[in-house]
Motif scaffolding. Structure first.
Motif: not given
Length: 162
Positions: A137-159
């Protein structure tokens, strides 16, 4: 030397990572969508429920935005939104800069409908994830945080949506 050749022929780690995300995310999303839909109010159609979700996530969405998201015509979306406004689940107002454009918002009652479905979905996910060890579960949570960080960049740059 043979070990070196095998490693060079392996796909790069980012390719393996992308493949794993592409295989896993749709499985998780299928469960989430099915659960959210199954816990919607019985007198709410799936397109109405999807419209509520969309407006909840995108405050100030226009009728056109919702129509595009649902894949419906503007007249069909207008009727669908009218029903949601009449039921007190959405609000509709003219945009201050363009009175022809309608801005939609979710009401507290609309948010309550979504929250109930989300809570039931969260409970179902917890059931499925209960088979994992605490370390997994800790691994899944850590992975989700990483994905959120990577993909949140996309939404920050979207119009910004209208």
């Amino acid at each position: 030397m043979m070990q070196l050749l095998e490693k060079e022929s392996d796909p790069p780690m980012t390719e393996q990572c992308a493949g794993a995300v592409m295989e896993t995310v749709p499985l998780v999303m299928r469960l989430i969508r099915a659960e959210m839909r199954s816990h919607r109010s019985p007198d709410l159609s799936v397109p109405q429920f999807r419209a509520l979700l969309y407006v909840s996530r995108r405050a100030g969405a226009s009728l056109s935005d919702v129509a595009e998201h649902l894949g419906l015509t503007l007249p069909s979306t207008s009727k669908l939104v009218n029903r949601l406004v009449e039921r007190g689940l959405l609000t509709r107002a003219s945009a201050p800069d363009d009175r022809r454009r309608m801005i939609l918002g979710i009401t507290p009652d609309g948010q309550t409908v979504l929250d109930a479905a989300a809570e039931a979905t969260r409970a179902r996910l917890m059931e499925r994830l209960a088979t994992l060890s605490p370390q997994e579960c800790e691994t899944v949570v850590a992975a989700m945080h990483l994905l959120q960080r990577v993909f949140a960049l996309d939404t920050a740059n979207e119009p910004q949506e209208r």
